[in-house]
Design an enzyme around this catalytic site. Structure first.
Site, short mmCIF file in Angstrom:
data_model
loop_
_atom_site.label_atom_id
_atom_site.label_comp_id
_atom_site.label_asym_id
_atom_site.label_seq_id
_atom_site.Cartn_x
_atom_site.Cartn_y
_atom_site.Cartn_z
N HIS A 1 6.71 6.11 1.46
CA HIS A 1 7.59 5.01 1.05
C HIS A 1 8.51 5.46 -0.08
CE1 HIS A 1 4.00 2.67 2.60
NE2 HIS A 1 4.98 2.13 3.29
N ALA B 1 0.86 -1.20 0.00
CA ALA B 1 0.00 0.00 0.00
C ALA B 1 0.89 1.24 0.00
CB ALA B 1 -0.96 -0.02 1.18
N LEU B 2 1.79 1.27 -0.96
CA LEU B 2 2.84 2.29 -0.96
C LEU B 2 2.30 3.68 -1.26
CD1 LEU B 2 5.65 0.31 -2.85
CD2 LEU B 2 5.13 0.36 -0.41
N SER C 1 0.22 7.80 5.60
CA SER C 1 0.13 6.45 6.16
C SER C 1 -0.77 5.63 5.26
CB SER C 1 -0.49 6.53 7.56
OG SER C 1 -0.99 5.28 7.95
N SER C 2 -0.47 4.33 5.15
CA SER C 2 -1.33 3.46 4.34
C SER C 2 -2.75 3.44 4.90
CB SER C 2 -0.76 2.04 4.32
OG SER C 2 0.58 2.08 3.92
N ARG C 3 -2.87 3.65 6.22
CA ARG C 3 -4.19 3.62 6.85
C ARG C 3 -5.06 4.82 6.48
NH1 ARG C 3 -1.28 0.89 10.83
NH2 ARG C 3 -2.27 -1.08 11.41
N GLY D 1 10.72 4.74 8.05
CA GLY D 1 10.09 6.05 8.19
C GLY D 1 10.01 6.45 9.65
N GLU D 2 10.36 7.70 9.93
CA GLU D 2 10.29 8.20 11.31
C GLU D 2 8.86 8.34 11.80
OE1 GLU D 2 12.46 11.83 12.03
OE2 GLU D 2 13.81 10.62 13.26
N LYS D 3 7.90 8.20 10.89
CA LYS D 3 6.51 8.28 11.34
C LYS D 3 6.28 7.24 12.44
CE LYS D 3 1.88 7.47 10.24
NZ LYS D 3 1.87 6.06 10.66
#
Ligand code: PAF
Length: 281
Positions: free
Chosen positions: A37, A32-33, A185-187, A147-149
């Site tokens: 990413h 789910a890029l 975010s993929s979400r 990723g720092e997320k």
């Protein structure tokens, strides 16, 4: 770009690259890029001769089955994007390829993996360590990009690398944000338009808290952020912790650690979707 599903084939290909003196970068993903990413892949491509991107929705890190079921799956689109970003290898194995037997290994790096997400998602970081340690041993990268997320995840992975003695550099990459500040975010694709409209309030509150923190205590800053986000209908703070950026232990004062970060998880909407973010003070 080559798309590979077998560990054996992946190892053979990388052994050839290593024998030819090529450096290897690894970008682990669950697919789910998005642009977040892309920034990791581009960075790896610019710093390594060969970039491997793994696409594997790792079941062992999902403590909530529903979360795993509704996680977006977009393998074909992901592979086209990776080709565009310049990756050389997409590694997209099946669950049976990675876990022919259940993985019974147990990793424990407190407090990094026992606080915040670790306290609320039992087994999550153990599952992350299981898959990341497997990927590190298949790929043997020179550098691995995260990723720092997922700020806490990087702290846990640093402990894993030190513990198992992997000879690689963990490269943290900055959060990529939408124009309105929402961390990518993929979400985010699971949010309804109404939920998507309120989600940027999370980063707005975190950003404002930096000014607020200059003249207020840690406790007051926690209260300020929590109250501001909870006041938005549809948002509900699960936790907001202000911690030492290295150990992730709670701090009580602004001078308690060389680097201090505020980490937050917020429930958005009625499903609800958990959104995470952080801010450096
Ligand atoms: O951050 C993620 O997407 C995952 O936790 C990771 C590192 C790919 C492991 O499955």
């Amino acid at each position: 770009m080559k798309t590979i599903t077998s560990i054996k084939e992946l190892k053979e290909l990388l052994a050839e690259a290593r024998a030819a003196g090529k450096s290897i970068g690894l970008v682990p993903t669950m697919g789910a890029l998005h642009e977040g990413h892309a920034s990791l892949v581009r960075r790896s491509v610019s710093e390594n001769d060969v970039t491997v991107v793994s696409i594997f929705l790792n079941p062992t890190q999902f403590n909530d089955k529903k979360d795993l079921e509704r996680y977006p799956r977009t393998l074909e689109a992901d592979c086209s994007l990776l080709e565009k970003y310049g990756a050389q290898i997409a590694f997209a194995p099946s669950v049976a390829e990675i876990y022919p037997e259940p993985d019974t290994r147990h990793f424990s790096y407190p407090p990094t993996d026992s606080v915040m997400e670790g306290a609320r998602r039992p087994g999550h970081f153990n599952g992350v360590c299981q898959i990341v340690s497997k990927l590190f041993s298949y790929v043997e990268p020179d550098r691995a990009y995260f990723g720092e997320k997922d700020f806490q995840q990087i702290a846990v992975i640093r402990r894993l690398v030190a513990d198992l003695g992997f000879k690689l550099q963990v490269v943290p990459c900055p959060v990529i944000r939408e124009q309105d500040g929402l961390a990518m975010s993929s979400r985010n694709t699971l949010l309804t338009p109404d939920e998507r409209a309120i989600a940027p309030q999370i980063y707005a509150a975190l950003s404002a808290s930096r000014d607020f923190a200059r003249s207020h205590s840690v406790t007051e800053t926690i209260q300020y952020v929590t109250a501001r986000i909870d006041a938005v209908p549809g948002l509900c703070v699960e936790y907001f912790s202000i911690v030492d950026a290295d150990t992730l232990a709670d701090v009580r004062t602004w001078d308690a650690a060389p680097a201090i970060v505020g980490c937050i998880t917020v429930y958005c909407g009625s499903k609800p979707i958990r959104l995470i973010d952080h801010i450096h003070y």
